[in-house]
Design a protein around this motif. Structure first.
Motif, PDB file in Angstrom:
ATOM      1  N   LEU A  61      46.874  42.671  47.534  1.00 51.38           N
ATOM      2  CA  LEU A  61      45.953  41.704  48.136  1.00 51.38           C
ATOM      3  C   LEU A  61      45.710  40.517  47.214  1.00 51.38           C
ATOM      4  O   LEU A  61      45.580  39.383  47.673  1.00 51.38           O
ATOM      5  N   ARG A  62      45.655  40.772  45.891  1.00 50.05           N
ATOM      6  CA  ARG A  62      45.490  39.675  44.945  1.00 50.05           C
ATOM      7  C   ARG A  62      46.598  38.641  45.110  1.00 50.05           C
ATOM      8  O   ARG A  62      46.350  37.436  45.170  1.00 50.05           O
ATOM      9  N   PHE A  63      47.856  39.123  45.210  1.00 51.60           N
ATOM     10  CA  PHE A  63      48.969  38.203  45.440  1.00 51.60           C
ATOM     11  C   PHE A  63      48.801  37.492  46.778  1.00 51.60           C
ATOM     12  O   PHE A  63      49.042  36.282  46.883  1.00 51.60           O
ATOM     13  N   GLY A  64      48.378  38.218  47.788  1.00 54.76           N
ATOM     14  CA  GLY A  64      48.160  37.596  49.093  1.00 54.76           C
ATOM     15  C   GLY A  64      47.135  36.482  49.044  1.00 54.76           C
ATOM     16  O   GLY A  64      47.298  35.439  49.699  1.00 54.76           O
ATOM     17  N   ASP A  68      47.677  32.483  49.991  1.00 58.41           N
ATOM     18  CA  ASP A  68      46.778  31.691  50.849  1.00 58.41           C
ATOM     19  C   ASP A  68      46.286  30.448  50.122  1.00 58.41           C
ATOM     20  O   ASP A  68      46.197  29.364  50.715  1.00 58.41           O
ATOM     21  N   ALA A  69      45.976  30.594  48.829  1.00 62.09           N
ATOM     22  CA  ALA A  69      45.476  29.448  48.067  1.00 62.09           C
ATOM     23  C   ALA A  69      46.544  28.356  47.956  1.00 62.09           C
ATOM     24  O   ALA A  69      46.236  27.160  48.057  1.00 62.09           O
ATOM     25  N   VAL A  70      47.799  28.761  47.753  1.00 61.78           N
ATOM     26  CA  VAL A  70      48.885  27.775  47.676  1.00 61.78           C
ATOM     27  C   VAL A  70      49.046  27.056  49.002  1.00 61.78           C
ATOM     28  O   VAL A  70      49.147  25.818  49.055  1.00 61.78           O
ATOM     29  N   THR A  71      49.078  27.803  50.094  1.00 61.23           N
ATOM     30  CA  THR A  71      49.316  27.190  51.403  1.00 61.23           C
ATOM     31  C   THR A  71      48.144  26.318  51.851  1.00 61.23           C
ATOM     32  O   THR A  71      48.317  25.440  52.692  1.00 61.23           O
ATOM     33  N   THR A  80      52.300  29.111  38.139  1.00 61.99           N
ATOM     34  CA  THR A  80      53.097  29.944  39.036  1.00 61.99           C
ATOM     35  C   THR A  80      52.180  30.999  39.655  1.00 61.99           C
ATOM     36  O   THR A  80      51.016  31.142  39.279  1.00 61.99           O
ATOM     37  N   LEU A  81      52.702  31.741  40.618  1.00 59.53           N
ATOM     38  CA  LEU A  81      51.982  32.877  41.178  1.00 59.53           C
ATOM     39  C   LEU A  81      52.439  34.141  40.457  1.00 59.53           C
ATOM     40  O   LEU A  81      53.602  34.253  40.061  1.00 59.53           O
ATOM     41  N   HIS A 106      59.224  27.818  45.231  1.00 57.32           N
ATOM     42  CA  HIS A 106      60.006  28.846  45.914  1.00 57.32           C
ATOM     43  C   HIS A 106      59.208  29.514  47.032  1.00 57.32           C
ATOM     44  O   HIS A 106      59.777  29.889  48.067  1.00 57.32           O
ATOM     45  N   LEU A 107      57.900  29.671  46.834  1.00 60.99           N
ATOM     46  CA  LEU A 107      57.074  30.214  47.909  1.00 60.99           C
ATOM     47  C   LEU A 107      57.112  29.307  49.128  1.00 60.99           C
ATOM     48  O   LEU A 107      57.340  29.773  50.260  1.00 60.99           O
ATOM     49  N   LEU A 108      56.907  28.013  48.923  1.00 57.76           N
ATOM     50  CA  LEU A 108      56.886  27.087  50.053  1.00 57.76           C
ATOM     51  C   LEU A 108      58.260  26.986  50.712  1.00 57.76           C
ATOM     52  O   LEU A 108      58.355  26.855  51.946  1.00 57.76           O
ATOM     53  N   ASP A 109      59.330  27.061  49.919  1.00 56.57           N
ATOM     54  CA  ASP A 109      60.673  27.093  50.495  1.00 56.57           C
ATOM     55  C   ASP A 109      60.847  28.333  51.379  1.00 56.57           C
ATOM     56  O   ASP A 109      61.459  28.270  52.451  1.00 56.57           O
TER      57      ASP A 109
END
Length: 293
Positions: A61-64, A68-71, A80-81, A106-109
């Motif tokens: 959940l922490r990663f999740g 959400d914060a990035v998006t 980085t995450l 890379h997350l957004l890609d």
């Protein structure tokens, strides 16, 4: 000494994670009663048995939350995450026990809709990305990358919207910025669905490249992809669920000078590799391969 976690908190944490990744009902271990109460399918008196899993769900959940914060544009732009800590299966293969970082780019890609003209866009759902830490713990197979000497590929037991099996490209032994400091890491360079997977699999399953294979999860991936992907690639039953050999990327690290993983350099190398490729359909696959690995 930390506060004891109650049975109710254990069940609620698991349920929150299951909801965050839109987990199918058949895979959930919780359910709702007619009044909306949360329960374990095994019975609420089994909560203590799930305490360790609930702790992992809290980390998932922490990663999740970071995703959400990035998006939402609320994550530190220079950081980085942290995807997860290095899973046990990778440590068994020889990876150091380090945080696994994943860049915002890379997350957004990964989340951008697929685009024939931009193969860096992988079209994954947010819920799929949030489940990557769990999937990395139980891969279908791991193998040396055919394209990069410094990368291990992990085939996950999941598919994208086109039912293409997901592959994570992992580079060991770098450094990156997280929570305002530089830390040592094993980088996740990309997670994507691989086109022409049956043909590609034949190359990955070669004796010299295969690092790990789990027969049961291979069958599960067949069902998810609705293809008989692994029927013609028989692995000796004695080699299932064990580390077959040390990954080539780790062997190369032992013989090369140690150096940090420069994220800017990674991006430049990917762009340079991609720029030399053709833009036809065959070139599209090579373009993606160069960027991801």
């Amino acid at each position: 000494m930390g506060r004891a976690v109650s049975d109710r908190e254990i069940v609620a944490t698991i349920r929150e994670y299951e909801n965050s990744v839109a987990m199918p009902g058949s895979e959930r271990i919780t359910y709702l009663d007619t009044r909306g109460g949360i329960h374990l399918k095994q019975g609420d008196d089994a909560a203590r048995r799930y305490s360790m899993y609930a702790a992992r769900c809290s980390e998932y959940l922490r990663f999740g939350y970071e995703v959400d914060a990035v998006t939402c544009g609320e994550f530190n732009r220079t950081s980085t995450l942290k995807l997860c800590d290095t899973p046990a299966i990778l440590q068994e293969a020889g990876f150091d026990d380090l945080p696994m970082l994943y860049t915002q780019r890379h997350l957004l890609d990964a989340l951008r809709p697929k685009d024939y003209y931009d193969p860096r866009c992988h079209g994954l759902a947010v819920e799929q990305v949030k489940r990557i830490p769990e999937l990395l713990e139980r891969p279908v197979l791991m193998c040396d990358s055919p394209a990069r000497e410094d990368v291990l590929l992990s085939v996950l037991c999941a598919v994208d919207s086109d039912r293409l099996p997901l592959i994570a490209a992992i580079k060991p032994g770098g450094s990156g910025y997280y929570e305002m400091g530089e830390i040592q890491t094993n980088f996740v360079l990309a997670v994507y669905g691989r086109s022409n997977f049956p043909q590609y699999l034949a190359m990955l399953m070669s004796q010299e490249r295969l690092v790990y294979y789990n027969e049961e999860r291979g069958r599960d991936l067949n069902a998810l992809a609705k293809l008989q992907l692994l029927r013609s690639h028989v692995v000796d039953p004695d080699l299932s669920d064990i580390i077959i050999h040390t990954p080539r990327c780790l062997v190369n690290m032992e013989t090369a000078a140690q150096g940090g993983c420069d994220l800017d350099m990674e991006s430049r190398e990917a762009r340079d590799a991609c720029g030399s490729l053709t833009q036809g359909r065959d070139g599209y696959d090579r373009f993606r391969e160069a960027d991801a690995r």
